[in-house]
Each structure stands twice: as structure tokens, then as C-alpha cells.
Write a protein that holds these residues in place. Structure first.
Motif, PDB file in Angstrom:
ATOM      1  N   LEU A   1      78.720  -6.870  12.118  1.00 18.76           N
ATOM      2  CA  LEU A   1      79.120  -7.920  12.500  1.00 18.76           C
ATOM      3  C   LEU A   1      78.928  -9.000  11.494  1.00 18.76           C
ATOM      4  CD1 LEU A   1      77.943  -8.513  16.352  1.00 18.76           C
ATOM      5  CD2 LEU A   1      80.292  -7.573  15.492  1.00 18.76           C
ATOM      6  N   PRO A   2      80.104  -9.674  11.265  1.00 18.09           N
ATOM      7  CA  PRO A   2      79.861 -10.943  10.462  1.00 18.09           C
ATOM      8  C   PRO A   2      78.939 -11.688  10.591  1.00 18.09           C
ATOM      9  CG  PRO A   2      82.332 -10.769  11.087  1.00 18.09           C
ATOM     10  CD  PRO A   2      81.268  -9.737  12.078  1.00 18.09           C
ATOM     11  N   GLY A   3      78.037 -12.341   9.428  1.00 16.16           N
ATOM     12  CA  GLY A   3      76.891 -13.191   9.537  1.00 16.16           C
ATOM     13  C   GLY A   3      75.709 -12.460   9.787  1.00 16.16           C
ATOM     14  N   VAL A   4      75.693 -11.208   9.750  1.00 17.88           N
ATOM     15  CA  VAL A   4      74.478 -10.412  10.098  1.00 17.88           C
ATOM     16  C   VAL A   4      74.234  -9.896   8.789  1.00 17.88           C
ATOM     17  CG1 VAL A   4      73.272  -8.619  10.968  1.00 17.88           C
ATOM     18  CG2 VAL A   4      74.816  -9.919  12.462  1.00 17.88           C
ATOM     19  N   ALA A   5      73.120 -10.458   8.389  1.00 12.43           N
ATOM     20  CA  ALA A   5      72.492 -10.054   6.520  1.00 12.43           C
ATOM     21  C   ALA A   5      71.721  -8.769   6.766  1.00 12.43           C
ATOM     22  CB  ALA A   5      71.747 -11.069   6.120  1.00 12.43           C
ATOM     23  N   SER A   6      70.804  -8.910   8.067  1.00  7.30           N
ATOM     24  CA  SER A   6      69.978  -7.663   8.109  1.00  7.30           C
ATOM     25  C   SER A   6      69.542  -7.636   9.800  1.00  7.30           C
ATOM     26  CB  SER A   6      68.632  -7.726   7.252  1.00  7.30           C
ATOM     27  OG  SER A   6      68.012  -8.840   7.678  1.00  7.30           O
ATOM     28  N   ALA A   7      69.391  -6.281  10.133  1.00  7.28           N
ATOM     29  CA  ALA A   7      68.958  -6.022  11.418  1.00  7.28           C
ATOM     30  C   ALA A   7      67.787  -5.167  11.722  1.00  7.28           C
ATOM     31  CB  ALA A   7      70.281  -5.713  12.388  1.00  7.28           C
ATOM     32  N   ALA A   8      66.842  -5.288  12.418  1.00 10.80           N
ATOM     33  CA  ALA A   8      65.884  -4.282  12.701  1.00 10.80           C
ATOM     34  C   ALA A   8      65.666  -4.073  14.128  1.00 10.80           C
ATOM     35  CB  ALA A   8      64.516  -4.897  12.242  1.00 10.80           C
ATOM     36  N   PRO A   9      65.388  -2.798  14.745  1.00  5.35           N
ATOM     37  CA  PRO A   9      65.199  -2.539  15.999  1.00  5.35           C
ATOM     38  C   PRO A   9      63.604  -2.607  16.384  1.00  5.35           C
ATOM     39  CG  PRO A   9      65.369  -0.474  14.793  1.00  5.35           C
ATOM     40  CD  PRO A   9      65.711  -1.650  13.600  1.00  5.35           C
ATOM     41  N   GLN A  10      63.440  -2.536  17.593  1.00  5.32           N
ATOM     42  CA  GLN A  10      62.102  -2.612  18.035  1.00  5.32           C
ATOM     43  C   GLN A  10      62.150  -1.853  19.345  1.00  5.32           C
ATOM     44  OE1 GLN A  10      59.876  -6.383  18.343  1.00  5.32           O
ATOM     45  NE2 GLN A  10      59.874  -6.600  16.131  1.00  5.32           N
ATOM     46  N   PHE A  11      61.189  -1.236  19.674  1.00  2.73           N
ATOM     47  CA  PHE A  11      60.972  -0.138  20.866  1.00  2.73           C
ATOM     48  C   PHE A  11      59.874  -0.525  21.708  1.00  2.73           C
ATOM     49  CE2 PHE A  11      60.463   3.646  23.385  1.00  2.73           C
ATOM     50  CZ  PHE A  11      61.474   4.283  23.326  1.00  2.73           C
ATOM     51  N   PHE A  12      59.804  -0.649  23.069  1.00  2.00           N
ATOM     52  CA  PHE A  12      58.897  -1.324  23.553  1.00  2.00           C
ATOM     53  C   PHE A  12      58.510  -0.263  24.890  1.00  2.00           C
ATOM     54  CE2 PHE A  12      60.398  -6.035  23.353  1.00  2.00           C
ATOM     55  CZ  PHE A  12      60.149  -6.001  21.926  1.00  2.00           C
ATOM     56  N   LEU A  13      57.209  -0.112  24.896  1.00  5.59           N
ATOM     57  CA  LEU A  13      56.783   0.628  25.957  1.00  5.59           C
ATOM     58  C   LEU A  13      55.406   0.322  26.234  1.00  5.59           C
ATOM     59  CD1 LEU A  13      57.038   3.903  26.982  1.00  5.59           C
ATOM     60  CD2 LEU A  13      55.457   4.568  24.864  1.00  5.59           C
ATOM     61  N   THR A  14      55.141   0.672  27.851  1.00  4.06           N
ATOM     62  CA  THR A  14      53.883   0.023  28.416  1.00  4.06           C
ATOM     63  C   THR A  14      53.088   1.295  28.596  1.00  4.06           C
ATOM     64  OG1 THR A  14      55.127   0.095  30.563  1.00  4.06           O
ATOM     65  CG2 THR A  14      55.033  -2.012  29.363  1.00  4.06           C
ATOM     66  N   SER A  15      51.713   0.988  28.122  1.00  8.31           N
ATOM     67  CA  SER A  15      50.958   2.062  28.315  1.00  8.31           C
ATOM     68  C   SER A  15      50.322   1.878  29.965  1.00  8.31           C
ATOM     69  CB  SER A  15      49.694   1.988  27.544  1.00  8.31           C
ATOM     70  OG  SER A  15      48.960   0.651  27.592  1.00  8.31           O
ATOM     71  N   ALA A  16      49.890   3.053  30.345  1.00  5.88           N
ATOM     72  CA  ALA A  16      49.332   2.879  31.768  1.00  5.88           C
ATOM     73  C   ALA A  16      47.896   2.691  32.200  1.00  5.88           C
ATOM     74  CB  ALA A  16      49.652   4.452  32.387  1.00  5.88           C
ATOM     75  N   ASN A  17      47.781   2.007  33.212  1.00  3.54           N
ATOM     76  CA  ASN A  17      46.128   1.818  33.590  1.00  3.54           C
ATOM     77  C   ASN A  17      45.910   3.183  34.287  1.00  3.54           C
ATOM     78  OD1 ASN A  17      43.831   0.700  34.087  1.00  3.54           O
ATOM     79  ND2 ASN A  17      44.746  -0.407  35.998  1.00  3.54           N
ATOM     80  N   ALA A  18      45.502   4.274  33.514  1.00  2.00           N
ATOM     81  CA  ALA A  18      45.274   5.522  33.878  1.00  2.00           C
ATOM     82  C   ALA A  18      44.336   6.218  32.963  1.00  2.00           C
ATOM     83  CB  ALA A  18      46.490   6.304  34.382  1.00  2.00           C
ATOM     84  N   GLY A  19      44.120   7.532  33.170  1.00  2.54           N
ATOM     85  CA  GLY A  19      43.238   8.205  32.557  1.00  2.54           C
ATOM     86  C   GLY A  19      43.606   8.881  31.051  1.00  2.54           C
ATOM     87  N   CYS A  20      45.176   8.639  31.112  1.00  2.00           N
ATOM     88  CA  CYS A  20      45.792   9.066  30.018  1.00  2.00           C
ATOM     89  C   CYS A  20      45.881   8.173  28.581  1.00  2.00           C
ATOM     90  CB  CYS A  20      47.237   9.431  30.132  1.00  2.00           C
ATOM     91  SG  CYS A  20      48.204   8.051  30.840  1.00  2.00           S
ATOM     92  N   CYS A  21      45.599   6.771  29.089  1.00  2.00           N
ATOM     93  CA  CYS A  21      45.580   5.605  28.299  1.00  2.00           C
ATOM     94  C   CYS A  21      44.210   5.228  28.191  1.00  2.00           C
ATOM     95  CB  CYS A  21      46.835   4.817  28.536  1.00  2.00           C
ATOM     96  SG  CYS A  21      48.287   5.346  28.828  1.00  2.00           S
TER      97      CYS A  21
END
Length: 396
Positions: A96-116
Motif C-alpha cells: 500500500l502507498p505510505g507503508v515503508a515497512s511492515a512486520a508480522p507478529q503471531f500471538f499464542l496463549t500458553s495453557a495452565n496445564a502440565g504441558c506448559c
């Protein structure tokens, strides 16, 4: 001066209960001044650090993410959230016009369980395009964050083996970030390969929230830096018009929202400090007046014995300074004992960036609160002494 000091010290010791009572009032004053000033400075310090760490001009999220608080919920309040949009939007937004740079982010929530190991916000970034997280990481870690490596916020405890597990994926802690006073301090950061592998493992472990989503085809947010001739508002408006299912907002809008809430808190604290100061000075003046009124005969005997009126003034002021000094010091120490160890609880209660200042600034605040409390007590005593002098003249 020696005679006046001797009598003042003797009077303080002889009337210990009265000395303690006046000291407690001064301690209340210094405690409130130190505590309130520390809270205000910590809020302002947190906002400044938050502005520095945000690092983007425009924030783009799925529109439905705003219902849960969006990035403010994640970054400011530290609420673990996850939301996704198609990864193809990154290329579209970058063009898009006006966008000099763009960076993605990825969100994940860990669980309140034995796997985390711990239930926290997990944030993935792309090392090739990221311009917000990696400069922060560089302050404490010079190497690249490789696959299986994680960087933790300052509020997360790291075990001795420097390994944390999320969805049965062991990760090596390579660095701990400097504090910001925001929810970013309780997040864990890693590259995209690592976090997407975690999401696939979460789906295999039957966590329903992550099933039906292909990690390689999803991202959570896009952070944009605008070109020099484009305003963040114009770019955000253009993105909203082109993609109605996305929410694009200038980053300074989030900062202003946080700042507006901060203004309400600091304004309330400022008013409270003013009224507590008035109340304590009034109580001190009343207390000193009652004390010196009881001692009119004592002072009259001193005058008859040849003591100058200036000696009486010195005795009263030295007594006030002794009492106020011990009381103010006690109030400052009490404030430090209460506020410093529980900064994390205060941050959670304010739901705003909250970062304690460094030791030198805390020492300056303590010295300032001590000085104001002692000076206030001295002024209250001086006012009382002048009234006492008028009464003594009438008696004589």
C-alpha cells in the motif's frame, strides 16, 4: 543555641508519648508525599518506556480482536490473547502507498496445564522484518534468536536449567529483557518457526482454540512504519477503507488512550497529596498549639529567669525539627517498605504502564518528601510560637 538544644532534647525525652504522637502525624505526611510521588513518577516512567518500545506507526489487527482489548490488552495489561488473520494480508499491506515497512507478529496463549511451564502470552516475530522486538532484544542478547530459543520478559522466572516448556515443546531461554512496566514484561518472545510449531503441537494436544487453523497461513497483527511523507492517520484510514475486516489504528492513538487514563490517576493522586498536606499541617499546628499552651507557665518561668524570647523560639523550633525529622524518616522508610516490593501488584491494579524509577530518583523523591515534611512541621511550629509569644506578652 546549646542551652536551647539541651532543653529541647530533654523535653522530647521527658514527654515521650507526646513526641511519638506528633512524630506519627509527620510520618503520615512524609509517607503520603513519598508514596504518592513515587506512584506518579512510576506511571510516567512506564508510559515513556511503553512509547519507546512500541516502535510502530500503525497497528493492524483483525477487527474482532478489538472486542477483547486488542494490542492494548496484550501489551499494556498483559492479558494473554490470541486472534488471527490470513498471512497473505502482510504482502497486501506492505504494497500500500505510505507503508515503508511492515512486520508480522503471531500471538499464542500458553495453557495452565502440565504441558506448559507457565500460562503467559507467547509472541512470535519474523527476524527478517521485525523492527520492534529485536532492538529491545539487542540490549541484552547479541546473537540471533534461533529455532527453539526464547527470550522472556523481566517478570518471568527462569529455572536454573534455563528451559521452559510450552505445549510439550522445550525451549531454551537465551535472554531476559529489560523491564517496561507493561504487559510486555510477562510475555515470551520467539521466532515464527518456533511459535508455529508450538501451535501445531497445541492442536495435537486437543486444545480446541487452536484446531482448524493452519499456522503457516496465519498471523495475528501487522506493525507498520509509514513513509516520511505519509501520516499514520492517513495510512490507517486507507487500510480501513481497503480492508473492512481489519482494524488499523495509529500507534500514538494507543499511547494517547493510555496517557488519558494515566492523567486521571495522576490528577487524583495530586489532589489527594494536596489535601493530605493541608490536613497534616493543620493537625501539626493544632497539636503544637495545644502542647505550647500547656507549657505557658514553663516558658513564663524561663522569661522571668532572664531567658530571652529568642531562646523560647529556638527551643520550640528545635523540638519541632527533632520530632519531625524522626517522624518523616519513619514515614519514608514505611513508604519504601510498602511500595517497592509490591510494584507488580500496583501495576496490575492500575492496569497501566508502571515502572519504578532508578535508585537515584527514588532517593531524590525520599529526600524531597523528608524535606517537605520537616519544613511543614517547622512552619506549623513557628506559627504556633508566634501565637504563644503574643499570649506570653499578655501574661507579662
Amino acid at each position: 543555641m546549646g542551652f536551647a538544644r539541651f532543653l529541647a532534647v530533654r523535653n522530647c525525652r521527658r514527654n515521650f508519648s507526646r513526641t511519638v504522637a506528633l512524630g506519627v502525624v509527620t510520618a503520615m505526611l512524609s509517607l503520603t508525599l513519598f508514596g504518592g510521588s513515587l506512584v506518579v513518577l512510576s506511571l510516567q516512567n512506564g508510559l515513556t518506556r511503553f512509547q519507546a518500545r512500541l516502535g510502530a506507526d500503525v497497528l493492524v489487527l483483525p477487527k474482532d480482536a478489538q472486542a477483547d482489548g486488542g494490542l492494548e490488552g496484550v501489551l499494556v495489561q498483559g492479558r494473554p490473547l490470541h486472534f488471527y488473520m490470513d498471512a497473505s494480508r502482510l504482502a497486501a499491506l506492505s504494497s500500500l502507498p505510505g507503508v515503508a515497512s511492515a512486520a508480522p507478529q503471531f500471538f499464542l496463549t500458553s495453557a495452565n496445564a502440565g504441558c506448559c511451564s507457565v500460562a503467559v502470552q507467547l509472541i512470535g516475530f519474523d527476524p527478517a522484518t521485525d523492527f520492534t522486538i529485536q532492538p529491545w532484544i539487542r540490549e541484552s542478547y547479541a546473537d540471533d534468536v534461533g529455532d527453539g530459543d526464547i527470550v522472556v520478559g523481566s517478570g518471568i522466572s527462569v529455572p536454573e536449567d534455563k528451559t521452559l516448556k510450552f505445549y510439550n515443546t522445550p525451549c531454551r531461554v537465551v535472554a531476559r529483557l529489560s523491564p517496561t512496566g507493561t504487559g510486555m514484561d510477562t510475555a515470551v518472545y520467539m521466532n515464527m518457526t518456533t511459535i508455529r510449531a508450538m501451535m501445531r503441537r497445541a492442536a495435537e494436544l486437543d486444545f480446541a482454540a487452536f484446531q482448524g487453523i493452519e499456522p503457516e497461513q496465519a498471523i495475528s497483527a501487522v506493525l507498520i512504519r509509514t513513509a516520511p511523507d505519509f501520516s499514520p492517520e492517513a495510512v490507517a484510514e486507507a487500510i480501513g477503507a481497503a480492508y473492512p475486516d481489519l482494524s488499523a489504528k495509529p500507534a500514538h492513538g494507543m499511547v494517547r488512550s493510555v496517557e488519558a487514563g494515566l492523567g486521571g490517576v495522576t490528577g487524583t493522586v495530586g489532589v489527594l497529596l494536596f489535601f493530605v498536606w493541608l490536613l497534616c499541617v493543620g493537625l501539626l499546628a493544632l497539636a503544637f498549639q495545644m502542647v505550647f499552651s500547656e507549657r505557658r507557665r514553663e516558658f513564663a518561668v524561663l522569661l522571668i529567669s532572664g531567658a530571652r524570647r529568642s531562646i523560647l523560639t529556638r527551643i520550640a523550633l528545635i523540638e519541632a525539627l527533632i520530632i519531625a525529622s524522626f517522624g518523616a524518616a519513619g514515614g519514608v522508610f514505611a513508604g519504601a517498605f510498602v511500595l517497592l516490593p509490591f510494584a507488580a501488584l500496583l501495576k496490575d491494579s492500575f492496569a497501566r504502564p508502571y515502572l519504578l524509577p532508578d535508585a537515584s530518583n527514588i532517593a531524590l523523591l525520599a529526600a524531597g518528601a523528608f524535606g517537605v515534611a520537616v519544613l511543614s512541621a517547622a512552619l506549623a511550629a513557628l506559627w504556633t510560637v508566634r501565637r504563644m509569644d503574643v499570649m506570653l506578652r499578655e501574661d507579662m
